[in-house]
Write a protein that holds these residues in place. Structure first.
Motif, PDB file in Angstrom:
ATOM      1  N   HIS A 106      -1.089   9.264  -6.413  1.00 56.34           N
ATOM      2  CA  HIS A 106      -1.205   8.062  -7.243  1.00 56.34           C
ATOM      3  C   HIS A 106      -2.465   8.093  -8.104  1.00 56.34           C
ATOM      4  O   HIS A 106      -3.165   7.083  -8.220  1.00 56.34           O
ATOM      5  CB  HIS A 106      -1.200   6.789  -6.374  1.00 56.34           C
ATOM      6  CG  HIS A 106       0.013   6.655  -5.504  1.00 56.34           C
ATOM      7  ND1 HIS A 106       0.017   5.925  -4.334  1.00 56.34           N
ATOM      8  CD2 HIS A 106       1.255   7.171  -5.622  1.00 56.34           C
ATOM      9  CE1 HIS A 106       1.209   5.995  -3.788  1.00 56.34           C
ATOM     10  NE2 HIS A 106       1.988   6.755  -4.556  1.00 56.34           N
ATOM     11  N   ASN A 282      -0.724   5.858   1.950  1.00 49.85           N
ATOM     12  CA  ASN A 282      -0.637   7.118   1.203  1.00 49.85           C
ATOM     13  C   ASN A 282      -0.318   8.286   2.132  1.00 49.85           C
ATOM     14  O   ASN A 282       0.406   9.222   1.755  1.00 49.85           O
ATOM     15  CB  ASN A 282      -1.930   7.389   0.444  1.00 49.85           C
ATOM     16  CG  ASN A 282      -2.074   6.534  -0.793  1.00 49.85           C
ATOM     17  OD1 ASN A 282      -1.115   5.932  -1.264  1.00 49.85           O
ATOM     18  ND2 ASN A 282      -3.274   6.457  -1.330  1.00 49.85           N
ATOM     19  N   ASP A 285       3.293   7.971   2.859  1.00 47.91           N
ATOM     20  CA  ASP A 285       3.981   8.349   1.629  1.00 47.91           C
ATOM     21  C   ASP A 285       4.108   9.872   1.557  1.00 47.91           C
ATOM     22  O   ASP A 285       5.205  10.415   1.332  1.00 47.91           O
ATOM     23  CB  ASP A 285       3.189   7.810   0.433  1.00 47.91           C
ATOM     24  CG  ASP A 285       3.820   8.130  -0.919  1.00 47.91           C
ATOM     25  OD1 ASP A 285       4.514   9.156  -1.042  1.00 47.91           O
ATOM     26  OD2 ASP A 285       3.594   7.373  -1.872  1.00 47.91           O
TER      27      ASP A 285
END
Length: 416
Positions: A106, A282, A285
């Motif tokens: 990201h 994250n 993810d």
């Protein structure tokens, strides 16, 4: 694929299909074979229109990785596989430094979040493609090509190497992929295949010492601005899980201790340290790229269910389940050097890096004092620039440029 959340064309992940590594798989040979296609793929996505989080590139390395004749009795040589992963992520990191491409998760427009997924398949053996590909998990986290095709889609681009193994792999892949996604010709992109020189007979994984996987694996870290070093550590560690059958009384557990916010207040550029819940999400993810298997691909994220999402002042935990509840990932807050390793007795494996080796020794000393059995320790290779030809100073020092501190420093400078 939980966390990928890609529904629009510009936000879809892209796939780079990499054929098996040359043999012997020295770092120099791997760099000669894989640096050109990786650089071409990263360059293409760097300059492509993307969403606010940047581009995602799944590198599917297709090679005979697992041994065993039966689907539920597969094994792997962990030292061999983690070394291959370390070499790949090192090559990726050097390329991204040379191209000034952020590769943490990201990171925004212009970034390329590269994630390596290992796919077990022997290109020299015929593949039965009469029936529709199906998702068939085994007792490891590594999947076969048919399962990869079934669970990983849709793609923005499919990139393949311009050599004989690359075209053979693409042909097999597209036959399996038929009916899953309608592709335009512009979505299939050929990239430089590099130089693959094989000398003598390939290393036989059949005779390599096979690693005994275990139900509970643990590691710890900050996982701030999750970058290639983190990706390597997480991927290598999760390979050590022994995945039970569907319907087993309990899942295997991957326990990740993530440093609490309070302990990071003295870090350099601490104001740009991500909060614990963001670092944990994250981490989930990224792991979803390896663990989540759904015939709906990443259009629907039903297989990765966040079953607990609690951030409490003195105790926080985020838990996610994958593969029909057979794999559980637990992200827990750690406030000291030991974390859950001295509060949870039932653990099997501790994964460390060269930088955290001493911490692993300290953990086992404390467990010994508690009268608990010591954890089997596995050490992951560090990222390095070995084998890189024509090294620039940036290439030699790339680990300093992709670290969490360097990422925070860059963000601080961009805000001044």
């Amino acid at each position: 694929m939980a966390g990928l959340n890609a529904t629009m064309g510009d936000d879809l992940p892209s796939l780079l299909l990499l054929p098996p590594p040359p043999h012997p798989a020295t770092r120099l040979a791997l760099n000669a074979a894989y640096e050109p296609p990786l650089k071409a793929a990263i360059s293409k996505l760097k300059n492509a229109k993307t969403g606010k989080n940047g581009a995602i590139l799944i590198v599917g390395l297709v090679s005979p990785i697992l041994t065993g004749n039966y689907i539920r009795h597969k094994s792997l040589s962990w030292p061999h596989v983690q070394s291959l992963l370390a070499d790949l992520y090192s090559i990726i990191s050097v390329i991204c430094v040379q191209l000034s491409v952020p590769t943490d998760i990201h990171a925004g427009p212009g970034s390329v979040d590269v994630r390596v997924v290992l796919v077990d398949h022997d290109l020299s053996k015929p593949l039965a493609i009469d029936s529709k590909p199906a998702i068939e998990p085994n007792n490891t986290v590594i999947i076969n090509l048919s399962t990869f095709v079934s669970a990983y889609h849709p793609w923005r681009y499919i990139l393949h190497t311009n050599n004989e193994p690359g075209y053979a792999l693409l042909l097999t892949y597209l036959k399996l992929f038929e009916g899953i996604q309608t592709l335009k010709q512009s979505q299939i992109v050929v990239v430089d295949g590099g130089l693959a020189v094989s000398v003598g007979l390939p290393d036989s994984l059949q005779v390599s010492p096979q690693t005994i996987t275990q139900p509970t694996v643990c590691l710890g870290g900050t996982f701030d601005h999750l970058h290639p070093g983190h990706k390597l550590l997480l991927t290598a560690a999760v390979l050590l899980l022994k995945v039970p059958d569907k319907g087993a009384p309990r899942p295997c557990q991957f326990i990740i201790g993530i440093t609490g916010d309070e302990l990071l207040k003295r870090k350099k550029y601490a104001e740009f340290v991500q909060p614990w819940d963001e670092r944990a999400m994250n981490t989930i993810d990224f792991l979803s790229s390896i663990l989540d298997l759904s015939k709906d691909g990443w259009k629907k994220s039903q297989n990765a269910q966040i079953i607990e999402d609690r951030i409490i002042k003195d105790h926080g935990e985020l838990v996610a389940q994958f593969r029909n509840g057979t794999i559980e990932v637990r992200c827990v807050v750690i406030q000291d050097a030991y974390g859950p390793t001295i509060t949870t007795e039932n653990m099997d494996i501790l994964v460390v890096s060269g930088e955290t080796r001493s911490g692993g020794n300290a953990v086992n000393e404390r467990r010994k004092d508690l009268g608990w059995r010591q954890l089997e320790t596995f050490e992951v290779d560090v990222l390095d620039a070995d084998g890189i030809v024509h090294k620039s100073s940036e290439a030699r020092d790339f680990t300093q440029k992709i670290s969490s501190t360097a990422i925070r420093k860059q963000k601080a400078q961009s805000h001044t």
